[in-house]
Design a protein around this motif. Structure first.
Motif, PDB file in Angstrom:
ATOM      1  N   ARG A 173       0.913  -1.027  -0.055  1.00 15.22           N
ATOM      2  CA  ARG A 173       0.047  -0.086  -0.073  1.00 15.22           C
ATOM      3  C   ARG A 173       0.977   1.121  -0.013  1.00 15.22           C
ATOM      4  NH1 ARG A 173      -5.393   0.235   1.274  1.00 15.22           N
ATOM      5  NH2 ARG A 173      -5.296  -1.737   2.256  1.00 15.22           N
ATOM      6  N   LYS A 174       0.894   2.051  -1.208  1.00 10.26           N
ATOM      7  CA  LYS A 174       1.835   3.008  -1.215  1.00 10.26           C
ATOM      8  C   LYS A 174       1.515   4.168   0.054  1.00 10.26           C
ATOM      9  CE  LYS A 174       3.652   6.616  -4.346  1.00 10.26           C
ATOM     10  NZ  LYS A 174       3.620   7.046  -5.666  1.00 10.26           N
ATOM     11  N   PRO A 175       0.356   4.331   0.088  1.00 11.41           N
ATOM     12  CA  PRO A 175       0.167   5.504   1.351  1.00 11.41           C
ATOM     13  C   PRO A 175       0.889   5.043   2.621  1.00 11.41           C
ATOM     14  CG  PRO A 175      -1.903   5.320   0.277  1.00 11.41           C
ATOM     15  CD  PRO A 175      -0.881   4.201  -0.327  1.00 11.41           C
ATOM     16  N   ALA A 176       0.800   3.640   3.012  1.00 12.16           N
ATOM     17  CA  ALA A 176       1.543   3.154   4.217  1.00 12.16           C
ATOM     18  C   ALA A 176       3.136   3.259   3.932  1.00 12.16           C
ATOM     19  CB  ALA A 176       1.232   1.547   4.046  1.00 12.16           C
ATOM     20  N   TYR A 177       3.522   2.988   2.989  1.00 14.97           N
ATOM     21  CA  TYR A 177       5.067   3.486   2.518  1.00 14.97           C
ATOM     22  C   TYR A 177       5.287   4.839   2.796  1.00 14.97           C
ATOM     23  CZ  TYR A 177       9.202   4.353  -0.203  1.00 14.97           C
ATOM     24  OH  TYR A 177      10.604   4.994  -0.420  1.00 14.97           O
ATOM     25  N   GLY A 178       4.513   5.762   2.246  1.00 19.10           N
ATOM     26  CA  GLY A 178       4.508   7.274   2.801  1.00 19.10           C
ATOM     27  C   GLY A 178       4.591   7.301   4.143  1.00 19.10           C
ATOM     28  N   ALA A 179       3.759   6.724   4.579  1.00 22.39           N
ATOM     29  CA  ALA A 179       3.655   7.031   6.274  1.00 22.39           C
ATOM     30  C   ALA A 179       5.019   6.952   6.719  1.00 22.39           C
ATOM     31  CB  ALA A 179       2.456   6.384   6.754  1.00 22.39           C
ATOM     32  N   VAL A 180       5.345   5.687   6.772  1.00 20.63           N
ATOM     33  CA  VAL A 180       6.598   5.210   7.434  1.00 20.63           C
ATOM     34  C   VAL A 180       7.657   6.293   7.095  1.00 20.63           C
ATOM     35  CG1 VAL A 180       5.744   2.979   7.703  1.00 20.63           C
ATOM     36  CG2 VAL A 180       7.211   3.232   5.784  1.00 20.63           C
TER      37      VAL A 180
END
Length: 356
Positions: free
Chosen positions: A169-176
């Protein structure tokens, strides 16, 4: 961001593998309402990968949006980071250059990730496809990304799935990333067989509250060329795979065992060391019992090499402790950068950590 799927292929010298991989991607039966694209990242290849990709994709006649990117910095992690940056859609399928995705892969990935917004990484079910019939000792050691990753579809409680065919999930990657995470492992670099970057990414997302899932419906073939069925390849595999243990073991302690004190860390490490010794003892006894040169003897010999490589990694206990401290700090503050490091073997089977 449109709710679609990006298929990413990161490759190093994959000219011989890519035609079949691209052909299977072009055969995806994507539902009309799902936007999708394909990105190939050439990770410092020295063969004719670029020409093959352009020629073979044109042959497919696929109408999917297609991009060919170049990452000159060696390392699978760097190639994946570039793809994650450029991807248009939030659900990103990491398809290795030797993976043949089933025709419904994009549809299923989209459906599952949409239905379960807590999923950070979703794993599938790979099945080994051998170029030539494998020797019995190879078939008895299916070490590569293949098979079921859990007893049933759903959350994986060990918090890891293999990178081949996984959906991020790209937004999850951005979050971390916004929290300051930067991986400590660079994963495969050129012909080096070091690994673990996929597991580290799963652990990072688990630390920040995302779930790691497996779904048995996500199916793909994992092509095994004949070169991977040679004795020397397996010897290299076990030796170089051990490089990631000093990073992954501390993650396991923090996330799966809930360990947070240094004393508990060393106690758990001692238990793991003794467990490895216990596994090694009967294997050494079998070495003298099994007929020399038999398939059973070869399997036993490779298991010995695997355990010895794991035991060698315990000599890196200081690095493990330092990584344990970094992971704990990220878990509690989620503000520091987990410094990327590359573990490389040097003569006399010693190792060093290069900090950047």
């Amino acid at each position: 961001m449109a709710i679609g799927v990006t298929i990413v292929i990161c490759t190093y010298n994959g000219a011989s593998l890519l035609p079949e991989t691209l052909a299977h991607i072009a055969q995806q039966r994507v539902l009309p309402h799902i936007p999708w694209e394909v990105i190939v990242v050439d990770n410092a290849s020295t063969d004719n990968t670029l020409e093959v990709v352009e020629t073979e994709w044109a042959k497919t006649g696929s109408t999917a949006t297609f991009s060919l990117l170049h990452q000159p910095r060696p390392g699978l992690t760097y190639a994946r980071e570039l793809a994650l940056e450029k991807a248009r859609y939030p659900f990103i399928v990491f398809c290795d250059d030797d993976n043949w995705l089933a025709p419904d892969y994009v549809n299923l990935a989209h459906e599952i990730m949409q239905r379960h917004p807590s999923i950070g990484v979703l794993g599938g079910h790979g099945e080994l496809e051998y170029e030539t019939p494998p020797p019995a000792w190879v078939a008895a050691l299916p070490l590569f990304a293949n098979g079921r990753q859990a007893k049933s579809s759903g959350k994986v409680y060990r918090n890891t799935v293999y990178g081949a065919g996984c959906v991020i999930r790209k937004p999850a990657y951005g979050a971390v990333c916004r929290m300051g995470f930067e991986p400590m492992l660079t994963d495969r670099m050129g012909t080096n067989l070091s690994s673990g970057g996929d597991y580290e990414f799963c652990y990072a997302l688990a630390l920040t509250g995302y779930d790691i899932w497996y779904d048995d419906r996500l199916r793909f073939k994992h092509f095994m060329p004949k070169e991977r069925m040679e004795w020397k390849y397996y010897e290299r595999f076990f030796k170089e795979r051990a490089k990631c243990f000093e990073v992954l073991v501390p993650y396991q302690f923090v996330i799966n065992a809930g360990i947070e004190s240094v004393s508990s860390f060393y106690l758990r490490l001692l238990r793991l060391f003794l467990s490895s010794i216990k596994q090694l003892y009967p294997l050494i006894l079998n070495k003298f019992r099994l007929p020399a040169g038999s398939d059973a003897a070869k399997v036993n010999a490779l298991k010995i090499k695997s355990v010895k490589a794991r035991l060698w990694s315990f000599s890196r206990h200081r690095a493990m402790r330092e990584n344990f401290a970094r992971i704990l700090q990220f878990k509690h503050e989620k503000l520091i950068t987990l410094t990327r490091c590359e573990t490389t073997f040097v003569p006399e089977r010693k190792a060093r950590i290069k900090m950047q």
